[in-house]
Design an enzyme around this catalytic site. Structure first.
Site, mmCIF file in Angstrom:
data_model
loop_
_atom_site.group_PDB
_atom_site.id
_atom_site.type_symbol
_atom_site.label_atom_id
_atom_site.label_comp_id
_atom_site.label_asym_id
_atom_site.label_seq_id
_atom_site.Cartn_x
_atom_site.Cartn_y
_atom_site.Cartn_z
ATOM 1 N N GLU A 171 1.156 -1.322 -0.017
ATOM 2 C CA GLU A 171 0.070 0.000 -0.335
ATOM 3 C C GLU A 171 0.573 1.119 -0.424
ATOM 4 O O GLU A 171 2.495 1.370 0.110
ATOM 5 C CB GLU A 171 -0.898 0.015 1.227
ATOM 6 C CG GLU A 171 -1.970 -1.032 1.210
ATOM 7 C CD GLU A 171 -2.690 -1.162 1.748
ATOM 8 O OE1 GLU A 171 -3.052 0.060 2.977
ATOM 9 O OE2 GLU A 171 -3.692 -1.939 2.575
ATOM 10 N N HIS A 194 -11.127 9.941 7.180
ATOM 11 C CA HIS A 194 -10.868 8.431 6.930
ATOM 12 C C HIS A 194 -10.334 8.175 8.176
ATOM 13 O O HIS A 194 -10.867 7.241 8.757
ATOM 14 C CB HIS A 194 -9.951 8.370 6.259
ATOM 15 C CG HIS A 194 -9.693 7.127 6.116
ATOM 16 N ND1 HIS A 194 -10.720 6.034 6.450
ATOM 17 C CD2 HIS A 194 -7.957 5.881 5.770
ATOM 18 C CE1 HIS A 194 -9.717 4.503 6.003
ATOM 19 N NE2 HIS A 194 -8.421 4.968 5.770
ATOM 20 N N ARG A 199 0.236 9.192 8.744
ATOM 21 C CA ARG A 199 -0.266 8.046 9.356
ATOM 22 C C ARG A 199 0.417 6.660 7.949
ATOM 23 O O ARG A 199 -0.273 7.125 6.887
ATOM 24 C CB ARG A 199 -1.910 7.041 10.210
ATOM 25 C CG ARG A 199 -1.359 5.483 10.288
ATOM 26 C CD ARG A 199 -2.824 5.759 10.620
ATOM 27 N NE ARG A 199 -3.845 5.399 8.941
ATOM 28 C CZ ARG A 199 -4.546 4.428 8.094
ATOM 29 N NH1 ARG A 199 -4.243 3.454 8.929
ATOM 30 N NH2 ARG A 199 -5.709 5.271 7.422
#
Length: 554
Positions: free
Chosen positions: A127, A358, A393
């Site tokens: 990712e 998010h 993050r």
């Protein structure tokens, strides 16, 4: 020292006792509960909806850990520090990446089943921000649901874990020394546990998840209204890094009027090779970062927003047509079904996407054992700020952080229990009664808070936009106080308590974001577009002013 501010609420009509009360039923909360049971402590898990309705089950991509051949905790640490843009606590990150692999294996021991290859090894994907394949996933794109299933099953089978579902936590109870002694909550049930009650406990663990509902469009479920951060602020705890709210770059765009929880299109789709394109088919991420579409999320979200501005468009597109039907059906069945439910077929067409709120990288300030600045009050998961995430993050570090630091909290509680440092606490009733009751906004204030925040404190921020947001929030507070003065206060109920929590965390977020005059990580200031390490490579700590009850950042 007693709690100085509390929500306006009826006096508790019932009381129960336990050793440790855990608020929240995601990966963090349930891991704490299961682990303290091994030390012989009783646990009570309080959750706002059903046991599996938190943010964990919505996690699609997976859980990051150095499990693959050639990967190491050091490499995971390096990727995390880069994504955190200079504000990660290196010691916290090192704890995460070194303890993470074994924590994942223990999760498998609890019953979580990850996707495996033909040789029975855990399948790993990539990712954004990761230079190696280190994301373990389950059910293709249903990792959170599988983790939640395993943990819920384990908790339900343990008679030493008591459960209260459909319960909104209200405020912390403390003893005369200011040590956490339990909490008040409202149970939406019938019979003995109905309405406002009190739980007496030796320690309190907040694992309430995020605060995405402070914005109009978010990937967070409806229950994510910042209840834990708001409770902690009212209890006198320090919160930090609230300005760093991560906007996921690829959320399914459902139209200009869509509000509330929006479907996520996992970063793993780009990890497997999908491209970001504009309406002309141009791959606008190429050349903007060495990882192209797999750059850290703040970079991708900013690039999408810039391209939307440049093209005068409301969204961009994700192109995964080259995957073919079989890959979509086996690797991303949840996303495929979600897209098709909204009239979009990613097998044959482009997926419209836009950034949406998010993940909160900041939260209640804790040390490496999950202890907050209020004695006896712990926090873990998204509600906490351990220092792992810094200003942004790294993808799929959140489930791992919840897991690792939940185990650390449980270990600390077990150690204190063995040392006789978890005595029963007497609630300071007089101090609780003397606390200032927070005027409650009307239920419709929730939508106005969301509009204000999305307009002025979203992906793009400036002094001007945040001043307008702060003024709007102040007006809502004035209205609530006016209604109290006119003896027409809003009724104490779930909708008004949630609105009060959203108002408080929104005000705290704006106070911090307005003070940080730079662009760093997922905090993007149009009027201060550069990162400024000389002045701002530091954390902003927010507390509640005792006299006014307003958030103050320093």
């Amino acid at each position: 020292m007693s709690v100085s501010h509390r929500l306006t609420a009826p006096a508790p009509g019932w009381t129960m006792t336990t050793d440790v009360v855990v608020v929240g039923s995601g990966v963090a909360g349930l891991t704490v509960a299961l682990n303290i049971r091994k030390a012989g402590l009783r646990a009570l898990v309080v959750t706002k909806a059903m046991l599996d309705d938190g943010s964990t089950r919505w996690a699609q991509g997976g859980i990051a850990a150095a499990l693959g051949e050639g990967d190491t905790p050091e490499q995971h640490l390096d990727d995390t520090l880069v994504a955190g843009a200079g504000l990660c606590d290196a010691e916290a990150v090192r704890a995460l990446v070194t303890e993470g692999p074994d924590a994942v294996r223990r999760l498998i021991g609890v019953g979580a089943e990850f996707d495996l290859d033909a040789d029975g090894e855990i399948l790993l994907t990539r990712e954004g921000g990761h230079h190696r394949r280190r994301i373990a996933h389950a059910g293709g794109d249903a990792t959170g649901a599988e983790i939640s299933r395993a943990l819920v099953s384990a908790v339900r089978s343990d008679p030493g874990v008591e459960l209260i579902e459909h319960a909104l936590v209200l405020d912390l109870l403390t003893d005369a020394e200011g040590h956490a002694a339990g909490l008040t909550l409202h149970v939406m049930g019938e019979g003995q546990r109905d309405g406002v009650g009190a739980v007496r406990a030796r320690a309190v663990v907040l694992a309430t998840g995020g605060m995405g509902q402070v914005f109009s469009a978010t990937t967070n479920p409806a229950v994510s209204t910042g209840d834990g951060v708001a409770l902690a602020l009212r209890a006198g705890a320090e919160v930090t890094d609230l300005e760093f709210v991560q906007f996921h770059p690829t959320v399914l765009w459902l139209g200009p009027d869509a509000e509330g929880q929006q479907p996520l299109v996992s970063e793993a789709v780009r990890g497997e090779g999908a491209y970001l394109v504009d309406a002309d088919g141009t791959r606008f991420m190429v050349g903007q970062h060495e990882l192209n579409e797999l750059a850290p999320r703040d970079i991708v979200a900013k690039a999408i927003t810039r391209q939307m501005q440049l093209k005068g468009a409301e969204h961009m597109y994700l192109d995964g047509r080259h995957f073919g039907a079989e890959m979509w059906e086996t690797r991303f069945p949840t996303i495929l079904a979600s897209c098709r439910a909204h009239g979009i077929d990613p097998v044959t067409g482009l997926i419209p996407v836009a950034p949406a709120a998010h993940y909160a990288s900041g939260g209640i300030r804790t040390d490496l054992r999950g202890r907050t600045t209020v004695p006896g009050l712990y926090a873990c998961g998204e509600v906490a700020c351990t220092g792992v995430h810094g200003a942004n993050r790294l993808a799929s570090n959140s489930l791992l952080e919840g897991l690792v630091f939940a185990e650390r909290i449980a270990a600390d509680l077990a150690e204190r229990h063995r040392a006789g440092d978890l005595p029963e606490r007497a609630v300071d009733v007089a101090g609780a009664r003397a606390a200032v009751a927070v005027p409650l906004p009307a239920p419709e204030a929730r939508a106005e808070i969301q509009r204000l925040m999305s307009r002025g404190a979203g992906v793009l921020r400036s002094a001007r936009s945040m001043a307008a947001t702060a003024a709007g929030l102040a007006d809502l507070a004035d209205q609530a106080r006016w209604h109290v003065a006119e003896e027409k206060p809003a009724d104490p109920r779930v909708e008004t308590w949630e609105a009060a929590n959203l108002h408080l965390v929104a005000s705290a977020l704006v106070a911090a974001a307005a003070q940080r005059e730079e662009t760093r990580g997922c905090h993007w200031r149009e009027d201060f577009p550069e990162r400024d390490d000389a002045h701002w490579r530091r954390h902003l700590i927010t507390t509640l002013a005792t006299a006014t009850g307003t958030p103050v950042s320093r």
